[in-house]
Design an enzyme around this catalytic site. Structure first.
Site, PDB file in Angstrom:
ATOM      1  N   SER A 173      -9.375 -22.590  -0.755  1.00  0.00           N
ATOM      2  CA  SER A 173     -10.651 -22.854  -1.415  1.00  0.00           C
ATOM      3  C   SER A 173     -11.212 -24.181  -0.878  1.00  0.00           C
ATOM      4  O   SER A 173     -11.318 -24.331   0.340  1.00  0.00           O
ATOM      5  CB  SER A 173     -10.436 -22.862  -2.933  1.00  0.00           C
ATOM      6  N   ASP A 414     -13.362 -11.514  -3.041  1.00  0.00           N
ATOM      7  CA  ASP A 414     -13.587 -12.905  -3.486  1.00  0.00           C
ATOM      8  C   ASP A 414     -15.053 -13.260  -3.259  1.00  0.00           C
ATOM      9  O   ASP A 414     -15.523 -13.233  -2.116  1.00  0.00           O
ATOM     10  CB  ASP A 414     -12.694 -13.836  -2.674  1.00  0.00           C
ATOM     11  N   HIS A 439      -9.556 -14.488  -4.231  1.00  0.00           N
ATOM     12  CA  HIS A 439      -9.647 -15.891  -3.808  1.00  0.00           C
ATOM     13  C   HIS A 439      -8.256 -16.493  -3.573  1.00  0.00           C
ATOM     14  O   HIS A 439      -7.461 -16.601  -4.510  1.00  0.00           O
ATOM     15  CB  HIS A 439     -10.383 -16.668  -4.909  1.00  0.00           C
TER      16      HIS A 439
END
Lengths: 477, 477
Positions: A173, A414, A439
């Site tokens: 991320s 995601d 994700h």
């Protein structure tokens, strides 16, 4: 603590955008209180400011990093070092990620470095001091964080006489963005990077602004057309009920809010967040989107639209206790450092028009965005800075014969994958993705129930990393 | 102005190290008062601090940049932009460098960007304010300067709708380091860099500390063995005379100093600088080393050692008027911003032992170096920071499959070439050098008397740049 983070619905909405990169917090992670003894906690005396030389730039703070030697082949064999680049979370919550398996496979040293202003790595001695105002917050930037990592890695290598040990950066991320940028800016410090779910293209005008919510909507629609339709219809229904006498009170009851709603917008933002989180964290084996849609579709026959979506929200990661839908849905404490970052560099222009998603229209408005940041922190975002500093436009051409050894991994379910690198840039700057992935899924601790496509993704990553290492050792010898 | 730059001999010595990268100041360059009208002067409102977000980071200053459209093919044809990265000098003094010929050859726009804290590009409104103390000086760093260039280039391209025009960075000496680092850190902004005489390896422990002075000595020895021997013997002779009654006065007379010498060291440092400058600026057709040696060797028969070296100093770039050998040899005003940089990041560890050069032993001593910086600026250098931020160790391996399109050009008679990249790193990160070349010679304005080997060097550079452009246009189409 910064005391001006308001709890208005408008801000809550923005807060979700701000906090929307976070992941993995529902996990059963080891906390700082329960770190296994194989993880050694250290502190590095870090420069507050790497890029200026004012007297106050020379101030230092204690940056936490953690070593795990369990699998390491040692400096004598030039065994690798896997560096987890901490992101917007206490780094001790990420110690059991799949990076442990990389270490086990390649006899690697594990090095986890906490990001400044998160966990206990606080400039000015404490979170209270560090978060006090924009002067103390002012040293929180991705460039400073990358330089921190460089300093810690160089220092750890020196301490262990491990200068010949190849280091590989891993992050997910925001941490995945850092991992890719670290390889771009500090190629002399890591030989490669695994950047999981890193939306480095979700800046400026590179990615369509509605990308995130289009994918959320797609996830729900693919799971259940009727669920998608129910959600799409629910917003107008909330508005309709809210406009009735005692409408807000009725909505508070239907949605079991912890306190009476002040506006229908609070409720809409809260439910929207429930859907966004479900899509972002739509991991096996629980599949939160499926859980929400099962609750919506499976409500007793005759249940109306609001009853169905309320059941969906109860089935979300927010749980089925009362819902704090009045601006306190997110922890202010955990959100504020990341909010600072989104009010300075990390401006993701997210928004969407009519009928582009299952949500009501909500175009991105840089003026409102800026105003909120000025209200909360007293500073203006620099929305074009990230692409000036790190690039992003025309990335394939720019990096086609520049850069090497970066894996961009994404799961196409995601929503952040909208801003990810989904196409190979060169032989060694490669994009891996799974249709069903969510994700940062590849970074989660492997389990026996992992689906085959996830195993195949990790296997590809391992093979590429093995190749980087083999190439490095060839040159070393 | 900083008022504590002392004029002691020790400091003068250090000053030479500090100021020793400068070049081209003896030229007949157009000054700011006499810029040809084809050069358009602009200002960009630049961020004071790109990497922090404190309230004061948002302050701005006027950064000067200069455009010359004379040769430009225009945005419609995606014609290139040649960006001169200003360094530690008023940028208007560098307007007629060979970059003009690049522009003429490739229909390029010329963009010269002045380095912050030099020329008129002063934070805080004026040099007096900017140089006031370490708080105001504190924003002078190479990282900030590189980010400045990024901002200006992006802005100029946008203004001219020239987003598709490939930009190429050019710089010499410190500016050459910046050019190579700019390509490494901002590959999305320039497609390539010409880094002339950039000693990016003269940091930390990468290059032998005596490298610079070994080359100075070699230059003199190759020019004249007897000249070299005379200089080598002169130091002890200066010491011997200085120890006699009225010795310093005698030395003052022999060397026609402007005021009586306070120590023999002042004199030795001054003459050493004369030799260093001669080697660094040993350009055709004047060849200052040759001029000094001709004076030393050609002194009337019977002239003693000191008489000969005094004649040599009179033949140096310092001229034959009286010599300011008491600490005022360098302009304090022009030196101080660069001194600041050498007291923060730009720590070149230069020193040498007995019999390694034609000079008396003078090992590098980081403690003394640090003490001087603390005395003058109140801050400590970070001697390892440059290699952490920009690399340098093991550069061939690190950049072997990373980076592209950098020319490192060097003249091997330039003492700074000791820290230059002299070996190709890859197909497109290449090292060009000339045996007889001096510091940044390829960047000087071409003249009809340029030797063939210099023409051949520039020709190679042109061919490589032509290739970069062709490659870029292939991808663009």
């Amino acid at each position: 603590m910064l005391t001006t983070i308001c709890a208005s619905a408008a801000h809550l909405r923005t807060t979700m955008r701000f906090g929307g990169m976070r992941w993995y917090e529902e996990s059963s992670m080891a906390s700082v209180n329960a770190i296994s003894p194989e993880f050694e906690v250290h502190n590095y005396t870090q420069s507050l400011d790497h890029f200026n030389f004012k007297p106050e730039s020379y101030a230092t703070f204690q940056q936490r990093y953690i070593l795990n030697y369990k699998y390491w082949g040692g400096a004598n064999t030039s065994s690798p070092i896997f560096v987890y680049l901490g992101a917007e979370i206490d780094v001790t919550q990420n110690l059991d990620l799949s990076i442990v398996d990389l270490a086990a496979r390649f006899k690697g040293l594990l090095l986890y470095v906490e990001h400044r202003y998160y966990g206990v790595s606080m400039p000015f001695g404490s979170e209270d001091e560090a978060f006090q105002n924009s002067s103390t917050f002012g040293y929180l930037s991705s460039e400073q964080a990358l330089a921190d990592y460089a300093q810690v890695i160089v220092d750890v290598k020196k301490d262990l006489s491990a200068e010949n040990c190849p280091a590989i950066a891993v992050g997910g991320s925001y941490g995945g963005m850092l991992a890719s940028w670290f390889r771009l800016k500090y190629p002399h410090i890591v030989i490669g990077s695994l950047a999981s779910s890193a939306p480095i293209l979700y800046f400026d005008d590179i990615t369509p602004q509605n990308g995130y919510h289009v994918i959320v909507s797609k996830d729900f629609r693919e799971t259940s057309e009727s669920c998608y339709n129910t959600i799409q219809q629910s917003w107008a229904e909330i508005d309709r009920v809210a406009s009735e006498t005692n409408g807000l009170l009725n909505l508070s009851n239907i949605f079991t809010t912890c306190s009476p709603l002040n506006s229908s917008k609070d409720l809409k933002v809260y439910t929207e967040i429930a859907y966004m989180w479900a899509a972002q964290l739509d991991n096996p084996p629980s599949y939160p989107v499926n859980k929400i849609c099962s609750a919506i579709d499976g409500a007793p026959s005759g249940t109306d639209i609001l009853g169905r979506v309320a059941a969906g929200v109860n089935a979300s990661v927010f749980g089925n206790s009362c819902h704090s839908a009045s601006g306190s849905g997110l922890s202010r404490k955990s959100a504020s450092a990341w909010e600072w970052q989104t009010c300075t560099e990390m401006v993701f222009p997210m928004g969407y028009g009519e009928n582009e998603t299952m949500f009501q229209s909500d175009p991105f408005d840089i003026n409102n965005y800026t105003k909120e940041c000025v209200d909360v922190f007293g500073i203006k975002p620099r929305p074009h800075w990230i692409t000036t500093e790190f690039g992003g436009h025309d990335i394939k051409t720019v990096l086609g014969n520049f850069a090497s050894n970066i894996i961009f991994s994404n799961g196409l379910r995601d929503p952040w994958s909208a801003g990810g690198v989904l196409e190979d840039i060169s032989d060694s700057v490669v994009a891996l993705y799974t249709e069903q992935g969510s994700h940062c899924l590849d970074l989660y601790p492997p389990t026996s129930s992992d689906p085959d496509w996830l195993l195949a993704l990790r296997d590809k990553e391992n093979k590429i990393i093995a190749y980087w290492l083999a190439e490095y050792y060839t040159k070393l010898n």
